[in-house]
Motif scaffolding. Sequence first.
Motif, short mmCIF file in Angstrom:
data_model
loop_
_atom_site.label_atom_id
_atom_site.label_comp_id
_atom_site.label_asym_id
_atom_site.label_seq_id
_atom_site.Cartn_x
_atom_site.Cartn_y
_atom_site.Cartn_z
N ALA A 76 7.31 -0.89 -9.09
CA ALA A 76 8.66 -1.49 -9.09
C ALA A 76 8.67 -2.79 -8.29
O ALA A 76 9.61 -3.08 -7.55
CB ALA A 76 9.68 -0.49 -8.54
N GLY A 77 7.60 -3.57 -8.43
CA GLY A 77 7.53 -4.87 -7.76
C GLY A 77 7.07 -4.81 -6.31
O GLY A 77 6.83 -5.84 -5.70
N LYS A 78 6.97 -3.61 -5.75
CA LYS A 78 6.55 -3.48 -4.35
C LYS A 78 5.04 -3.24 -4.30
O LYS A 78 4.49 -2.54 -5.12
CB LYS A 78 7.28 -2.31 -3.69
CG LYS A 78 8.77 -2.54 -3.56
CD LYS A 78 9.44 -1.37 -2.90
CE LYS A 78 10.94 -1.60 -2.83
NZ LYS A 78 11.65 -0.44 -2.32
N ILE A 79 4.42 -3.81 -3.30
CA ILE A 79 2.98 -3.61 -3.11
C ILE A 79 2.74 -2.19 -2.63
O ILE A 79 3.39 -1.72 -1.70
CB ILE A 79 2.43 -4.64 -2.11
CG1 ILE A 79 2.57 -6.04 -2.71
CG2 ILE A 79 0.98 -4.35 -1.77
CD1 ILE A 79 2.23 -7.15 -1.76
N THR A 80 1.80 -1.51 -3.27
CA THR A 80 1.53 -0.11 -2.95
C THR A 80 0.51 0.03 -1.82
O THR A 80 -0.22 -0.91 -1.51
CB THR A 80 0.98 0.63 -4.19
OG1 THR A 80 -0.27 0.03 -4.54
CG2 THR A 80 1.94 0.56 -5.36
N LEU A 81 0.46 1.23 -1.25
CA LEU A 81 -0.55 1.52 -0.22
C LEU A 81 -1.96 1.44 -0.81
O LEU A 81 -2.90 1.07 -0.12
CB LEU A 81 -0.31 2.90 0.39
CG LEU A 81 0.94 3.04 1.26
CD1 LEU A 81 1.12 4.49 1.71
CD2 LEU A 81 0.86 2.13 2.47
N GLU A 82 -2.08 1.78 -2.09
CA GLU A 82 -3.38 1.69 -2.75
C GLU A 82 -3.87 0.25 -2.79
O GLU A 82 -5.05 -0.04 -2.59
CB GLU A 82 -3.31 2.25 -4.17
CG GLU A 82 -3.14 3.75 -4.22
CD GLU A 82 -1.69 4.20 -4.12
OE1 GLU A 82 -0.79 3.36 -3.93
OE2 GLU A 82 -1.44 5.42 -4.23
N ALA A 83 -2.94 -0.69 -3.08
CA ALA A 83 -3.29 -2.11 -3.13
C ALA A 83 -3.73 -2.60 -1.76
O ALA A 83 -4.69 -3.36 -1.64
CB ALA A 83 -2.10 -2.93 -3.64
N VAL A 84 -3.05 -2.15 -0.73
CA VAL A 84 -3.43 -2.52 0.64
C VAL A 84 -4.80 -1.95 0.97
O VAL A 84 -5.65 -2.63 1.56
CB VAL A 84 -2.37 -2.04 1.66
CG1 VAL A 84 -2.83 -2.28 3.09
CG2 VAL A 84 -1.04 -2.74 1.42
N GLY A 85 -5.07 -0.71 0.54
CA GLY A 85 -6.38 -0.10 0.78
C GLY A 85 -7.49 -0.89 0.10
O GLY A 85 -8.56 -1.11 0.69
N ALA A 86 -7.25 -1.34 -1.12
CA ALA A 86 -8.25 -2.15 -1.84
C ALA A 86 -8.47 -3.47 -1.12
O ALA A 86 -9.61 -3.95 -1.00
CB ALA A 86 -7.82 -2.37 -3.28
N ALA A 87 -7.41 -4.08 -0.63
CA ALA A 87 -7.54 -5.34 0.10
C ALA A 87 -8.33 -5.12 1.39
O ALA A 87 -9.14 -5.96 1.78
CB ALA A 87 -6.15 -5.92 0.42
N LYS A 88 -8.13 -3.96 2.04
CA LYS A 88 -8.90 -3.65 3.24
C LYS A 88 -10.39 -3.54 2.91
O LYS A 88 -11.23 -3.98 3.68
CB LYS A 88 -8.42 -2.34 3.87
CG LYS A 88 -7.18 -2.48 4.71
CD LYS A 88 -6.90 -1.14 5.39
CE LYS A 88 -5.80 -1.26 6.40
NZ LYS A 88 -5.63 -0.03 7.18
N VAL A 89 -10.71 -2.93 1.76
CA VAL A 89 -12.12 -2.81 1.35
C VAL A 89 -12.72 -4.20 1.19
O VAL A 89 -13.84 -4.46 1.65
CB VAL A 89 -12.24 -2.00 0.04
CG1 VAL A 89 -13.64 -2.12 -0.55
CG2 VAL A 89 -11.89 -0.54 0.28
#
Length: 126
Positions: A76-89
């Motif tokens: 819904a247009g919000k960045i997910t925790l999964e996306a943040v996890g991938a960015a951390k990787v």
Amino acid sequence: MAAKKRMTNKEKQARAAAKKRLQAEGILPPDKPRLNRKQFIEETIAEWEGRDKEGYLVWNLYLMRAVFCMMSHRNAGKITLEAVGAAKVLKLTMKLREFDLELKKQGRNKYTVGEQYEYIKDIINA
């Protein structure tokens, strides 16, 4: 601006009943089953270790594509925790390379897990 008022138990029950009714009518999708995180990670590790080891660079390409797919994941247009996890990787990858280059500059090729953790803990704990 006034603060949001908390829903009463009666309102929560009414919403839950409406959701169940809409799900039964097929308007809303059914609830997703909860992910068993431990099992998911164990299965993924087993699959990764069992993959075709040929084409190391090809696997890196697919891995990078997967990371960027996850980083663009939105709900819904919000960045997910999964996306943040991938960015951390991705950040960890760059930081670990920096760590290895720093060791090389110091003329070292051995390090402790503690040294490595100190170098990357800001990303892990972010």
